[in-house]
Design a protein around this motif. Structure first.
Motif: not given
Length: 206
Positions: A56-79
């Motif tokens: 990941f390189g940085t803590k911030d990169a982990i934060g973004q990855a965490l948020v985007m993983r939740e977004v992907e899960r939300f989008l599955l529910g939205v679909q």
């Protein structure tokens, strides 16, 4: 043989990626983002800090990855909600917005973001506000593609503008709710109908 080994390495890296994110998720939801340390993530995941930094390189990169993983899960529910209301664009969007707001209110990671963040640019909240482009772009692109396939009869430019507007407003309501999810969903459905030039409903005039 080379192709098999390449697929194996990619599979191992994917598993490592998820393992590290799972560890970070557990630590953030339990103790908040501010207290999270790279060493804690590595120890929880059972890997070295160097392995974590390499991935990941940085803590911030982990934060973004965490948020985007939740977004992907939300989008599955939205679909799933869009599929259930495919016959009507407005009904579909209202169902998708309501699901998103209700799921967000119960999501442990989002709860942690919204209750423990100071709001600085180094906080997870920034990925929902000042640095939300990846989130917005991903959600908008998915919904635009879905809309073009499911509702081709709606003017393309109006449909795209309506979807982008609803996505941005939905994220805003996640960060700062102003009413019950069902009420907000109906209001955003009306916004979409007006922008996309959909026929009015009797209730819209009340």
């Amino acid at each position: 043989m080379l192709e098999v080994m390449t697929r194996y390495r990619e599979s191992v890296r994917s598993l490592l990626h998820e393992r590290l994110l799972d560890a970070a998720y557990d630590l953030v939801t339990a103790g908040g983002w501010d207290k999270l340390r790279m060493a804690h993530i590595a120890a929880t995941a059972g890997v070295s800090r160097q392995t974590l930094y390499t991935e990941f390189g940085t803590k911030d990169a982990i934060g973004q990855a965490l948020v985007m993983r939740e977004v992907e899960r939300f989008l599955l529910g939205v679909q799933e909600r869009l599929d259930a209301h495919r016959a009507d664009l407005r009904d579909a969007v209202e169902a998708g917005v309501r699901f998103t707001l209700e799921a967000a209110a119960d999501n442990p990671l989002l709860k942690s973001i919204l209750t423990s963040s100071r709001g600085g640019d180094d906080d997870l909240l920034a990925h929902l506000t000042t640095r939300s482009e990846p989130l917005l772009d991903t959600a908008t692109a998915m919904l635009e593609a879905y809309g073009a396939e499911a509702w081709p009869e709606v003017d393309a430019d109006a449909r795209a503008l309506a979807i982008e507007t609803v996505v941005r407003l939905t994220v805003s309501h996640i960060v700062q709710p102003v009413g019950p999810a069902d009420v907000t969903a109906r209001r955003l459905g009306l916004v979409l109908a007006r922008i996309a030039l959909l026929p009015e409903r009797p209730a819209d005039k009340e």
